[in-house]
Design an enzyme around this catalytic site. Structure first.
Site, PDB file in Angstrom:
ATOM      1  N   GLY A  73      -0.755  26.856  16.460  1.00 42.56           N
ATOM      2  CA  GLY A  73      -0.887  25.474  16.878  1.00 42.56           C
ATOM      3  C   GLY A  73      -1.274  25.319  18.333  1.00 42.56           C
ATOM      4  O   GLY A  73      -1.376  24.205  18.835  1.00 42.56           O
ATOM      5  N   CYS A  74      -1.487  26.425  19.014  1.00 36.98           N
ATOM      6  CA  CYS A  74      -1.906  26.387  20.410  1.00 36.98           C
ATOM      7  C   CYS A  74      -3.383  26.767  20.489  1.00 36.98           C
ATOM      8  O   CYS A  74      -3.832  27.663  19.781  1.00 36.98           O
ATOM      9  CB  CYS A  74      -1.087  27.380  21.243  1.00 36.98           C
ATOM     10  SG  CYS A  74       0.676  27.019  21.272  1.00 36.98           S
TER      11      CYS A  74
END
Length: 136
Positions: free
Chosen positions: A49-50
């Site tokens: 998610g980064c």
């Protein structure tokens, strides 16, 4: 509810007049943090998610939460350093009680990070909370 180390960052941020100075301070926090050993940069410690590469390595001893981390992006490494000051040394219950969004708001981070960075910050906070919750 934040740690004394995080309160120091809040106080530091109060001295800065503009966001550019705060941004530089976050980056400096990351530069001052020791790098995570390459052996710990494995899929199990990687945060999804980064936008950049992020690894968080938690250690829980006697119910006290600490973590180390690293990123290939300077600002994200700085955010990891800020999160370490927010969470490290807290009990598992205290970690779960922290309102990270409110604490980050005290620094003005919510308004000045790109959408991708904000999503990455949320992903890191979720990983920290999930790790603590799994141990309670």
């Amino acid at each position: 509810m934040a740690s004394a180390a995080f309160e120091e960052i809040v106080e530091d941020f109060e001295f800065f007049e503009d966001w550019e100075d705060r941004y530089r301070h976050v980056i400096e926090q990351g530069k001052a943090m020791p790098p995570l050993e390459d052996a710990l940069k494995v899929p199990a410690t990687k945060v999804d998610g980064c936008a950049s590469q992020v690894w968080l390595h938690p250690q829980i001893e006697n119910g006290v939460f600490n973590f180390d981390g690293d990123s290939d992006a300077m600002i994200v490494k700085g955010l990891i350093a800020v999160l370490r000051k927010l969470y490290n040394g807290l009990t598992l219950q205290e970690v779960l009680a922290v309102d990270a969004r409110a604490e980050m708001e005290r620094l003005g981070l919510n308004d000045h990070l790109s959408a991708q960075r904000s999503n990455g910050l949320r992903a890191m906070i979720e990983r920290i909370r999930d790790t603590a919750a799994a141990q309670v």
